[in-house]
Design a protein around this motif. Structure first.
Motif, PDB file in Angstrom:
ATOM      1  N   LEU A 142       6.642  47.119 -15.403  1.00  0.00           N
ATOM      2  CA  LEU A 142       6.952  46.360 -16.615  1.00  0.00           C
ATOM      3  C   LEU A 142       5.799  45.463 -17.050  1.00  0.00           C
ATOM      4  N   ARG A 143       4.967  45.101 -16.085  1.00  0.00           N
ATOM      5  CA  ARG A 143       3.826  44.245 -16.413  1.00  0.00           C
ATOM      6  C   ARG A 143       2.655  45.025 -16.975  1.00  0.00           C
ATOM      7  N   ARG A 144       2.603  46.337 -16.679  1.00  0.00           N
ATOM      8  CA  ARG A 144       1.468  47.128 -17.156  1.00  0.00           C
ATOM      9  C   ARG A 144       1.595  47.410 -18.650  1.00  0.00           C
ATOM     10  N   PRO A 145       0.447  47.571 -19.316  1.00  0.00           N
ATOM     11  CA  PRO A 145       0.514  47.883 -20.747  1.00  0.00           C
ATOM     12  C   PRO A 145       1.266  49.197 -20.965  1.00  0.00           C
ATOM     13  N   LEU A 146       2.051  49.244 -22.011  1.00  0.00           N
ATOM     14  CA  LEU A 146       2.979  50.347 -22.228  1.00  0.00           C
ATOM     15  C   LEU A 146       2.271  51.703 -22.274  1.00  0.00           C
ATOM     16  N   ASN A 147       2.659  52.566 -21.350  1.00  0.00           N
ATOM     17  CA  ASN A 147       2.190  53.960 -21.263  1.00  0.00           C
ATOM     18  C   ASN A 147       0.714  54.112 -20.905  1.00  0.00           C
ATOM     19  N   VAL A 148      -0.021  52.989 -20.799  1.00  0.00           N
ATOM     20  CA  VAL A 148      -1.452  53.100 -20.497  1.00  0.00           C
ATOM     21  C   VAL A 148      -1.628  53.406 -19.019  1.00  0.00           C
ATOM     22  N   GLY A 149      -2.198  54.561 -18.725  1.00  0.00           N
ATOM     23  CA  GLY A 149      -2.418  54.954 -17.335  1.00  0.00           C
ATOM     24  C   GLY A 149      -1.130  55.361 -16.622  1.00  0.00           C
ATOM     25  N   PHE A 150      -0.036  55.488 -17.360  1.00  0.00           N
ATOM     26  CA  PHE A 150       1.218  55.941 -16.744  1.00  0.00           C
ATOM     27  C   PHE A 150       1.099  57.427 -16.400  1.00  0.00           C
ATOM     28  N   SER A 151       1.690  57.815 -15.286  1.00  0.00           N
ATOM     29  CA  SER A 151       1.779  59.248 -14.979  1.00  0.00           C
ATOM     30  C   SER A 151       2.817  59.877 -15.916  1.00  0.00           C
ATOM     31  N   GLY A 152       2.849  61.218 -15.930  1.00  0.00           N
ATOM     32  CA  GLY A 152       3.824  61.908 -16.774  1.00  0.00           C
ATOM     33  C   GLY A 152       5.236  61.426 -16.493  1.00  0.00           C
ATOM     34  N   GLY A 153       5.559  61.300 -15.217  1.00  0.00           N
ATOM     35  CA  GLY A 153       6.898  60.864 -14.824  1.00  0.00           C
ATOM     36  C   GLY A 153       7.176  59.433 -15.263  1.00  0.00           C
ATOM     37  N   GLU A 154       6.173  58.567 -15.098  1.00  0.00           N
ATOM     38  CA  GLU A 154       6.364  57.166 -15.490  1.00  0.00           C
ATOM     39  C   GLU A 154       6.616  57.053 -16.992  1.00  0.00           C
ATOM     40  N   LYS A 155       5.866  57.843 -17.739  1.00  0.00           N
ATOM     41  CA  LYS A 155       6.048  57.783 -19.203  1.00  0.00           C
ATOM     42  C   LYS A 155       7.477  58.151 -19.593  1.00  0.00           C
ATOM     43  N   LYS A 156       7.985  59.218 -19.000  1.00  0.00           N
ATOM     44  CA  LYS A 156       9.335  59.663 -19.373  1.00  0.00           C
ATOM     45  C   LYS A 156      10.393  58.686 -18.875  1.00  0.00           C
TER      46      LYS A 156
END
Lengths: 253, 509
Positions: A142-156
């Motif tokens: 929740l602290r990380r910038p939205l979708n930046v560097g997120f894995s495919g799974g994290e994004k979904k």
């Protein structure tokens, strides 16, 4: 008769000179989950963008009612406030904006548009925790910038978490299974299923039957060349999986 | 968010930002009011007599007058610089008044003696002249969130040409800290002023700095004694009110050995059709192991949406890291002014000294910004860091101009520069002009630059989640500038986020 959550009547849409939607008709009553299956390039994603209000498309014919209201008179933000949610196939990165910050801005913007009070922080936190728990979204994410560097799974997972938080009356899931391994698929599906409450409706767009083993639809529609060509119960998905889309014409993508 | 469910400042700010955006009227400069205060204004024009008159008004000693006159003579031989990427009609320096003071202002400053209209002006600006609240018995009245400054801030307020009030002086004096107007410092602490004034920005430095040296009217003076960590933020609030006046303030900050100070500066002006000139000079001196953090939120009137009126902001700011391991950090948020011409710089003279420059420059409408920094590495093992975020919208032009140089003796000099530009719309321009010069084989300079636009996909994504167009832009821009926002003192962060939203009003759609 109850008002359908979504009613699409003879919808035609084009991008530049190319007609992509060629007369879509669809009714989703409250609480039902409908799946749209079709090969790549059949216009499935275009349908989701047109519903959510992306401006690249020109609507040439037809209408779409969300809970009885014409959505073409609303901007994308107004549709969201009116209860429409699109889970993006490719969620967009918003650098520098913490996921938490984004969630709060989105939720409060919608509440404000509906004439509701903005949430106080403790109440908001409670909702975020609730929404995040099932989807394994922790405070670090929740602290990380939205979708930046997120894995495919994290994004979904982040997409479905937004849906859980925003509580739409209609959720459109655009290829939510793409880029997910089996474990992630299970987490995401579980999240989606927990949001089925007999009232909320969903439109699940996919080209693999696999997702529908986890999110079991009430109705399956086959999409080909810009329109729905066949509808049936969940067994239609299995049939498609076995036989492919060849019987439904249109060009292979 | 803390683990205890208490909102962090950042979250509060984010909420404020969005609220602020929603509360906006389009095309409103909220500080554009004019105060009806009787003023003592010098006749327009600039001659030696004007310089003498200013000096006399301020009861200055002879040495100060001589210094001014020397500067004035120099200035007459100089030419206006024209290398910056800004365009404006030639300024008629004889059509400006060089002195304006609220009439009710005299001698010793306590709030009782200040014109109520003036206090009302500052109240409108959201400045907590905390003493005012204390005098009125309203404890904590100044602590409300959303004012440019939080509670624990000492304020020097400069109205047109004079400093009208300085708060918290006694408390600061207990620790030997001097915080007063520069006019007062000239009278009360001449030895310090004589020792340091003009040693960072020499009288002959450049056209506007020389003009300032001749006619500067007021500004702040700060001296932090050896080993003292200033317990509160010091700040100056500048306001141009009178018509056809220029503001020429001069600020001098000296941090003696092992001391620390954080200083904030805020600026506003009424909306006027004509252009007004602001030519300030700021000098910082950091001695051994001292640290100065200087933050600016510049919100001078930028002109109307057709580019009429607005402040010309031609400012010379320079810090001298004179002592070993000294540290000077500039943080600026530039949202106002019709034209900004400003390069807060660091001279890294002391071995092991450090310079930093963090900048957010936003231009909208027809604003022109040519801003950046200079990092001059002279000492050994000196390091500098530059992070510049330029945001251009409307028909504006936004230029980053920076110089990083290493002297032959500056062994192991290090610099990291990052310049990011964000364009909103297709009628504006962003330019990056870095000058990098190394005369030393051991220096390592890094420069990164990016230019991006807010993408349609980002806008659509935010809107599909319920954010309006303006909310979406404000959120994305606040994300873009986050690296710099983090360097602002808490007191300025809230105000800055609001300012960003306001400055970008009408930039989309």
């Amino acid at each position: 008769m109850t008002t359908p959550v979504l009613e699409i009547r003879n919808l035609h849409a084009r991008i530049e000179d190319r007609e992509i939607l060629k007369g879509v008709n669809l009714i989703i009553p409250p609480g039902e989950v409908h799946a749209i299956m079709g090969r790549n390039g059949s216009g499935k994603s275009t349908l989701s963008y047109v519903l959510a209000g992306k401006e690249d498309y020109e609507i040439t014919e037809g209408e779409v009612l969300l809970n009885g209201k014409n959505i073409f008179e609303m901007g994308a933000d107004e549709r969201a406030a009116a209860g429409l949610f699109l889970a993006f196939q490719y969620p967009i990165e918003i650098p520098g904006v913490a996921t938490m910050t984004f969630l709060k801005a989105a939720l409060n913007a919608q509440r404000k548009a509906r004439g509701e009070d903005e949430l106080k922080t403790p109440e908001f936190m409670r909702l975020v925790k609730e929404a995040g728990a099932q989807l394994n979204v922790d405070s670090d994410m929740l602290r990380r910038p939205l979708n930046v560097g997120f894995s495919g799974g994290e994004k979904k997972r982040a997409e479905i978490m937004q849906m859980a938080l925003l509580k739409p009356s209609l959720a459109v899931l655009d290829e939510t299974d793409s880029g997910l391994d089996i474990d992630a698929l299970q987490v995401v599906s579980k999240g989606v299923n927990s949001l089925r409450d007999g009232q909320r409706s969903m439109l699940v767009i996919t080209h693999y039957q696999r997702l529908l083993n986890h999110i079991v639809p009430d109705v399956v529609h086959v999409f080909s060349d810009g329109r729905i060509v066949e509808s049936g119960d969940k067994s239609l998905a299995l049939k498609l999986e076995a036989e492919g889309y060849a019987n439904y014409g249109g060009e292979a993508a | 968010m803390t683990d205890y469910g208490i909102p962090t400042l950042k979250e509060e700010i984010d909420r404020e930002t969005v609220e602020q955006v929603l509360a906006l009227d389009v095309d409103k400069y909220k500080y554009g009011f004019e105060s009806d205060i009787e003023s003592d204004v010098a006749p327009v024009g600039l001659t030696e007599d004007t310089v003498r008159m200013i000096s006399a008004k301020k009861d200055e000693p002879q040495w100060m007058l001589d210094w001014r006159l020397e500067a004035f003579r120099r200035w007459q031989t100089m030419e206006e610089p024209n290398w910056a990427k800004v365009h404006y009609p030639k300024i008629d320096f004889q059509a400006i008044s060089y002195y304006s003071a609220p009439k009710s202002f005299k001698g010793p400053k306590s709030l009782d003696e200040v014109d109520p209209e003036l206090l009302a002006t500052y109240a409108k600006l959201g400045i907590p002249l905390k003493e005012q609240a204390i005098l009125a018995g309203v404890e904590g009245a100044a602590e409300s969130v959303g004012t440019p400054f939080g509670a624990n801030v000492a304020v020097d307020a400069v109205f047109d040409s004079v400093s009208v009030v300085t708060t918290f002086r006694e408390e600061l004096a207990k620790q030997g800290i001097i915080f007063c107007s520069i006019s007062e410092a000239v009278r009360e602490h001449p030895e310090l002023v004589q020792q340091y004034l003009g040693t960072v920005v020499p009288v002959t430095d450049n056209y506007y700095a020389t003009l300032n040296s001749a006619v500067f009217t007021d500004g702040s003076f700060v001296y932090i004694p050896k080993g003292v960590r200033c317990p509160m933020e010091l700040s100056t609030y500048f306001r141009i009110n009178e018509k056809k006046t220029g503001q020429f303030e001069r600020t001098l900050i000296i941090a003696d050995d092992d001391s620390y100070v954080s200083y904030l500066e805020g600026c506003t002006a009424p909306m006027r059709d004509e252009h007004q000139l602001h030519a300030a000079v700021v000098e910082l001196v950091a001695l051994d192991n001292a640290e100065i953090k200087y933050s600016t939120v510049q919100n001078w009137y930028p002109g109307d949406k057709n580019g009429k009126g607005g402040i010309y902001n031609f400012v010379t700011k320079r810090g001298d890291c004179r002592g070993v391991n000294s540290h000077i950090s500039w943080t600026q948020v530039e949202t106002g002014s019709a034209i900004t011409w400003k390069y807060p710089s660091c001279i890294l003279r002391g071995d092991g000294s450090r310079g930093e420059f963090y900048s957010i420059a936003i231009s909208n409408g027809y604003q022109q910004v040519d801003s950046g920094t200079k990092m001059i590495h002279l000492g050994k093992n000196t390091s500098s860091r530059i992070i510049s975020k330029g945001i251009a919208a409307g028909f504006s032009d936004n230029t980053y101009r920076g110089q990083v140089s290493a002297h032959a003796k500056a062994k192991n000099a290090r610099n990291f520069t990052q310049c990011d530009s964000l364009l909103i719309g297709d009628k504006c321009g962003a330019h990056t002009v870095p000058y990098i010069e190394s005369r030393n084989g051991t220096a390592v300079f890094e420069h990164e630059a990016t230019t991006s636009k807010i993408s349609d996909d980002q806008m659509f994504y935010c809107q599909a989640r319920g954010l309006s167009e303006e909310e979406a832009v404000a959120l994305i821009v606040n994300g873009f500038v986050r690296d710099v926002l983090q360097h602002l003192p808490m007191e300025f962060m809230v105000e800055t986020q609001k300012l960003i939203s306001i400055s970008l009003e009408g930039s989309v759609g």
